[in-house]
Design an enzyme around this catalytic site. Structure first.
Site, PDB file in Angstrom:
ATOM      1  N   ASP A  16      19.482 -14.085 -35.469  1.00  0.00           N
ATOM      2  CA  ASP A  16      20.746 -13.407 -35.167  1.00  0.00           C
ATOM      3  C   ASP A  16      21.768 -13.490 -36.296  1.00  0.00           C
ATOM      4  OD1 ASP A  16      19.692 -12.855 -32.648  1.00  0.00           O
ATOM      5  OD2 ASP A  16      20.426 -14.749 -31.835  1.00  0.00           O
ATOM      6  N   GLU A  17      21.294 -13.488 -37.510  1.00  0.00           N
ATOM      7  CA  GLU A  17      22.190 -13.596 -38.666  1.00  0.00           C
ATOM      8  C   GLU A  17      22.823 -12.260 -39.026  1.00  0.00           C
ATOM      9  OE1 GLU A  17      18.980 -14.387 -38.709  1.00  0.00           O
ATOM     10  OE2 GLU A  17      18.712 -16.506 -39.182  1.00  0.00           O
ATOM     11  N   LYS A  19      20.510  -9.402 -39.430  1.00  0.00           N
ATOM     12  CA  LYS A  19      19.448  -8.736 -40.208  1.00  0.00           C
ATOM     13  C   LYS A  19      19.422  -7.235 -39.932  1.00  0.00           C
ATOM     14  CE  LYS A  19      16.534 -11.432 -38.182  1.00  0.00           C
ATOM     15  NZ  LYS A  19      17.463 -12.357 -37.493  1.00  0.00           N
ATOM     16  N   GLY A  20      19.637  -6.872 -38.643  1.00  0.00           N
ATOM     17  CA  GLY A  20      19.613  -5.453 -38.263  1.00  0.00           C
ATOM     18  C   GLY A  20      20.686  -4.687 -39.004  1.00  0.00           C
ATOM     19  N   GLY A  43      16.231  -9.037 -31.437  1.00  0.00           N
ATOM     20  CA  GLY A  43      17.313  -8.187 -30.924  1.00  0.00           C
ATOM     21  C   GLY A  43      18.230  -7.903 -32.090  1.00  0.00           C
ATOM     22  N   HIS A  44      18.102  -6.729 -32.675  1.00  0.00           N
ATOM     23  CA  HIS A  44      18.867  -6.391 -33.871  1.00  0.00           C
ATOM     24  C   HIS A  44      19.923  -5.351 -33.524  1.00  0.00           C
ATOM     25  CE1 HIS A  44      15.340  -7.824 -36.620  1.00  0.00           C
ATOM     26  NE2 HIS A  44      15.773  -8.746 -35.792  1.00  0.00           N
ATOM     27  N   ARG A 144      -8.903 -14.878 -30.707  1.00  0.00           N
ATOM     28  CA  ARG A 144      -9.792 -13.728 -30.934  1.00  0.00           C
ATOM     29  C   ARG A 144     -10.192 -12.984 -29.675  1.00  0.00           C
ATOM     30  NH1 ARG A 144     -13.472 -17.608 -34.113  1.00  0.00           N
ATOM     31  NH2 ARG A 144     -12.464 -18.860 -32.503  1.00  0.00           N
ATOM     32  N   GLN A 225      13.735 -12.918 -36.240  1.00  0.00           N
ATOM     33  CA  GLN A 225      14.001 -14.356 -36.102  1.00  0.00           C
ATOM     34  C   GLN A 225      14.578 -14.923 -37.419  1.00  0.00           C
ATOM     35  OE1 GLN A 225      10.506 -13.356 -34.800  1.00  0.00           O
ATOM     36  NE2 GLN A 225      11.863 -12.683 -33.184  1.00  0.00           N
ATOM     37  N   THR A 301      18.833  -9.799 -26.790  1.00  0.00           N
ATOM     38  CA  THR A 301      17.639  -9.643 -25.961  1.00  0.00           C
ATOM     39  C   THR A 301      17.835 -10.260 -24.585  1.00  0.00           C
ATOM     40  OG1 THR A 301      16.318  -9.708 -27.973  1.00  0.00           O
ATOM     41  CG2 THR A 301      15.127 -10.073 -25.910  1.00  0.00           C
ATOM     42  N   THR A 302      18.463 -11.445 -24.523  1.00  0.00           N
ATOM     43  CA  THR A 302      18.528 -12.154 -23.242  1.00  0.00           C
ATOM     44  C   THR A 302      19.945 -12.295 -22.692  1.00  0.00           C
ATOM     45  OG1 THR A 302      18.684 -14.248 -24.428  1.00  0.00           O
ATOM     46  CG2 THR A 302      16.473 -13.547 -23.787  1.00  0.00           C
TER      47      THR A 302
HETATM   48  P1  GDP Z   1      19.949  -9.982 -35.998  1.00  0.00           P
HETATM   49  O1  GDP Z   1      19.068 -10.392 -34.877  1.00  0.00           O
HETATM   50  O2  GDP Z   1      19.815 -10.856 -37.205  1.00  0.00           O
HETATM   51  O3  GDP Z   1      19.838  -8.531 -36.342  1.00  0.00           O
HETATM   52  O4  GDP Z   1      21.450 -10.207 -35.483  1.00  0.00           O
HETATM   53  P2  GDP Z   1      22.033  -9.774 -34.039  1.00  0.00           P
HETATM   54  O5  GDP Z   1      22.213  -8.306 -34.050  1.00  0.00           O
HETATM   55  O6  GDP Z   1      21.247 -10.368 -32.956  1.00  0.00           O
HETATM   56  O7  GDP Z   1      23.407 -10.535 -34.064  1.00  0.00           O
HETATM   57  C1  GDP Z   1      24.372 -10.301 -35.049  1.00  0.00           C
HETATM   58  C2  GDP Z   1      25.662  -9.836 -34.363  1.00  0.00           C
HETATM   59  O8  GDP Z   1      26.712  -9.833 -35.291  1.00  0.00           O
HETATM   60  C3  GDP Z   1      25.600  -8.417 -33.838  1.00  0.00           C
HETATM   61  O9  GDP Z   1      26.387  -8.337 -32.692  1.00  0.00           O
HETATM   62  C4  GDP Z   1      26.199  -7.595 -34.978  1.00  0.00           C
HETATM   63  O10 GDP Z   1      26.779  -6.367 -34.531  1.00  0.00           O
HETATM   64  C5  GDP Z   1      27.250  -8.522 -35.445  1.00  0.00           C
HETATM   65  N1  GDP Z   1      27.606  -8.460 -36.873  1.00  0.00           N
HETATM   66  C6  GDP Z   1      26.806  -8.332 -37.948  1.00  0.00           C
HETATM   67  N2  GDP Z   1      27.510  -8.494 -39.085  1.00  0.00           N
HETATM   68  C7  GDP Z   1      28.783  -8.748 -38.705  1.00  0.00           C
HETATM   69  C8  GDP Z   1      29.978  -9.062 -39.411  1.00  0.00           C
HETATM   70  O11 GDP Z   1      30.025  -9.156 -40.632  1.00  0.00           O
HETATM   71  N3  GDP Z   1      31.094  -9.291 -38.668  1.00  0.00           N
HETATM   72  C9  GDP Z   1      31.096  -9.218 -37.305  1.00  0.00           C
HETATM   73  N4  GDP Z   1      32.223  -9.448 -36.666  1.00  0.00           N
HETATM   74  N5  GDP Z   1      29.987  -8.943 -36.612  1.00  0.00           N
HETATM   75  C10 GDP Z   1      28.843  -8.724 -37.310  1.00  0.00           C
HETATM   76  P1  IMO Z   2      16.309 -12.004 -33.947  1.00  0.00           P
HETATM   77  O1  IMO Z   2      15.282 -11.169 -34.671  1.00  0.00           O
HETATM   78  C1  IMO Z   2      17.335 -15.791 -32.088  1.00  0.00           C
HETATM   79  C2  IMO Z   2      14.082 -18.014 -30.178  1.00  0.00           C
HETATM   80  C3  IMO Z   2      14.151 -18.157 -28.668  1.00  0.00           C
HETATM   81  C4  IMO Z   2      13.469 -19.495 -28.505  1.00  0.00           C
HETATM   82  C5  IMO Z   2      12.370 -19.456 -29.565  1.00  0.00           C
HETATM   83  C6  IMO Z   2      11.018 -19.006 -29.044  1.00  0.00           C
HETATM   84  O2  IMO Z   2      17.197 -11.230 -33.055  1.00  0.00           O
HETATM   85  O3  IMO Z   2      17.021 -12.898 -34.885  1.00  0.00           O
HETATM   86  P2  IMO Z   2      10.000 -16.642 -28.346  1.00  0.00           P
HETATM   87  O4  IMO Z   2      10.435 -15.668 -27.303  1.00  0.00           O
HETATM   88  O5  IMO Z   2       9.962 -16.081 -29.721  1.00  0.00           O
HETATM   89  O6  IMO Z   2       8.722 -17.339 -27.982  1.00  0.00           O
HETATM   90  O7  IMO Z   2      11.137 -17.799 -28.316  1.00  0.00           O
HETATM   91  O8  IMO Z   2      12.821 -18.535 -30.551  1.00  0.00           O
HETATM   92  N1  IMO Z   2      14.149 -16.617 -30.681  1.00  0.00           N
HETATM   93  C7  IMO Z   2      15.229 -16.086 -31.259  1.00  0.00           C
HETATM   94  N2  IMO Z   2      16.461 -16.588 -31.453  1.00  0.00           N
HETATM   95  N3  IMO Z   2      17.029 -14.562 -32.545  1.00  0.00           N
HETATM   96  C8  IMO Z   2      15.788 -14.055 -32.393  1.00  0.00           C
HETATM   97  O9  IMO Z   2      15.410 -12.890 -32.944  1.00  0.00           O
HETATM   98  C9  IMO Z   2      14.829 -14.809 -31.682  1.00  0.00           C
HETATM   99  N4  IMO Z   2      13.543 -14.595 -31.335  1.00  0.00           N
HETATM  100  C10 IMO Z   2      13.142 -15.725 -30.731  1.00  0.00           C
HETATM  101  O10 IMO Z   2      15.471 -18.173 -28.218  1.00  0.00           O
HETATM  102  O11 IMO Z   2      14.350 -20.527 -28.864  1.00  0.00           O
HETATM  103 MG    MG Z   3      19.211 -10.909 -32.864  1.00  0.00          MG
END
Ligand code: GDP
Ligand code: IMO
Ligand code: MG
Length: 429
Positions: A16-17, A19-20, A43-44, A144, A225, A301-302
């Site tokens: 959730d950094e 990446k999307g 969940g991007h 497998r 992830q 996602t959750t």
């Molecule tokens: P991903 O899984 O790495 O793609 O990240 P997520 O989408 O799950 O979570 C990142 C969250 O931060 C999302 O709600 C984005 O819309 C939001 N986001 C991304 N970059 C920024 C930013 O620079 N500032 C703010 N306020 N929100 C951001």
């Molecule tokens: P994005 O791509 C954050 C975490 C789950 C759990 C562990 C194992 O949005 O960054 P799984 O369902 O993969 O077997 O769960 O990994 N997890 C994530 N946490 N962002 C994700 O994806 C994740 N995908 C899995 O919360 O701790």
């Molecule tokens: Mg995410």
């Protein structure tokens, strides 16, 4: 050695950094966006035309009509989820979808999700999975007995394999006295329907991506992830079942080991984690609550509330070593606005001993002490800045501290969820 025109986008923390958002930013200049691991657990979030979309399986290049989007062999595909996602985009008016699915990718069937949920319920210490069937699907792959996309088009093989799989799962349920029975006919019928709907997407994606690289097309590899959730180099067992590292890309896509020209580590300006597991810089007070609300730190996602922690240098040093990082992109910097003092965890100690790396044992990792430096914060609204030089002095110092402590150049930062709120410090592509 060949120099291809490619960038890997990886998450350097626990997912959730952003990446999307960052992939979508680069995608406007890319020819291909390739998802190489994970599945519907991702969940991007992307803002497109002022609307927020949460992508789980579709690569984040999907909003760019010129981009070819690829789900490679390393991804596990929940067909129902994928079809729903495509349908959702079509309803929102995004109909021009250019998608390619590897014939070697493994399928997540509904029973994998049910098993995932059951395993969680029955674990003494839960992992906190997304219940998207990821662990069980990769388990079948390694054992497998998995069913791949190509198998959908071989009637006899599909029937035999699906029957065998379902019988095995049902035997396990019975032995464990779990009141559940998977219905073969229903699963088979769904597989036959789904195969028709996806058949025009199915290709040998290794060949497709290799040819693109050879033609010097611009290829983005989109990680799901984060490095600390890597099956091999993450905080085992609280990890996912694939490897988000850029070193896993050649295997997970079927391309040479020298295919990755740059690796951008997408890195939150603080740290979040969903699910269980050690989290040394985690804190819970008024500041973390503010970060959670301002940063909308709830799972895509959750919907789970994400745990919050201060920036942790050791995570990035780890990501740099196990995945390789040519630069980092700092996201959600704007969320830290208005916090008086910002802490950066610079290393860990156990007793008198300063650690050089993350302990392999989760139990030991739980007990590390973090040493912090404290930096002054800023109050100015930074969501509209257009260059590094526009940032308040203390925000600049924060980014410089991250660069100095991690030893990785900060090449980009982000000050809001929109694509336009992305600022390059160095010219990346
Ligand atoms: P991903 O899984 O790495 O793609 O990240 P997520 O989408 O799950 O979570 C990142 C969250 O931060 C999302 O709600 C984005 O819309 C939001 N986001 C991304 N970059 C920024 C930013 O620079 N500032 C703010 N306020 N929100 C951001
Ligand atoms: P994005 O791509 C954050 C975490 C789950 C759990 C562990 C194992 O949005 O960054 P799984 O369902 O993969 O077997 O769960 O990994 N997890 C994530 N946490 N962002 C994700 O994806 C994740 N995908 C899995 O919360 O701790
Ligand atoms: Mg995410």
């Amino acid at each position: 050695m060949k120099k291809y025109n490619s960038i890997a986008i990886v998450g350097t923390q626990w997912g959730d950094e952003g990446k999307g958002k960052i992939t979508n930013y680069f995608a406007s200049r890319a020819d291909y966006v390739v998802r190489y691991q994970g599945g519907g657990n991702a969940g991007h979030s992307i803002i497109y035309n002022n609307e927020r979309f949460g992508l789980h399986l579709l690569p984040s290049g999907i909003f760019n009509t010129n981009v070819k989007n690829v789900l490679s062999n390393g991804v596990v595909i929940d067909l129902k989820g994928l079809l729903n996602e495509i349908e959702g985009l079509k309803k929102a008016g995004i109909v021009d979808i250019s998608l390619f699915i590897s014939d070697r990718a493994h399928i997540v069937f509904p029973y994998h999700k049910e098993i995932d949920a059951l395993q969680e319920e029955n674990r003494k210490s839960t992992i906190g999975t997304t219940k998207q069937g990821i662990g069980p699907a990769y388990t079948d792959k390694v054992a497998r007995i998995g069913i791949r996309i190509i198998d959908l088009y071989d009637d006899d093989y599909l029937k035999e394999k699906l029957q065998e799989n379902i019988e095995e799962k049902n035997r396990i349920f019975k032995a464990m006295k779990i009141d559940k029975k998977i219905d073969f006919e229903e699963t088979y019928k769904f597989a036959l329907e789904a195969r028709e709907k996806i058949k025009h997407y199915v290709v040998d994606s290794s060949l497709l991506v290799f040819k693109a690289l050879e033609k010097r097309k611009k290829v983005l590899f989109e990680g799901a992830q984060g490095i600390l959730l890597c099956l091999d180099h993450g905080t085992y067992p609280f990890v996912t079942s694939s490897s988000p590292t850029s070193s896993s890309i050649p295997l997970n896509v079927g391309i040479p080991s020298y295919s990755i020209s740059q690796t951008i580590g997408v890195t939150k300006a603080y740290v979040t984690r969903v699910g269980k597991g050690a989290f040394p810089t985690e804190f819970e007070n008024e500041i973390s609550k503010k970060i959670r609300e301002v940063g909308k730190e709830y799972g895509t996602t959750t919907g789970r509330a994400r745990r919050i922690g201060w920036f942790d240098v050791t995570l990035i040093k780890h990501a740099k070593r196990v995945s390789g990082l040519t630069g980092i992109s700092i996201t959600l910097l704007d969320v830290l606005t208005g916090i008086k003092e910002l802490k950066i965890g610079i290393n860990y100690t156990i007793g008198e001993h300063i650690l050089e790396s993350i302990p392999a044992s989760e139990r030991i990792y739980n007990d590390v002490k973090v040493n912090y430096v404290i930096l002054p914060g800023w109050n100015e609204n930074i969501s509209k800045v257009k260059s590094f030089y526009d940032l308040p002095k203390n925000a600049k110092k924060y980014l410089e501290a991250i660069e100095n402590y991690t030893g990785v150049p900060v090449v980009q930062f982000s000050v809001g969820p929109k694509k336009e709120q992305t600022i390059n410090i160095e010219n990346i592509w």
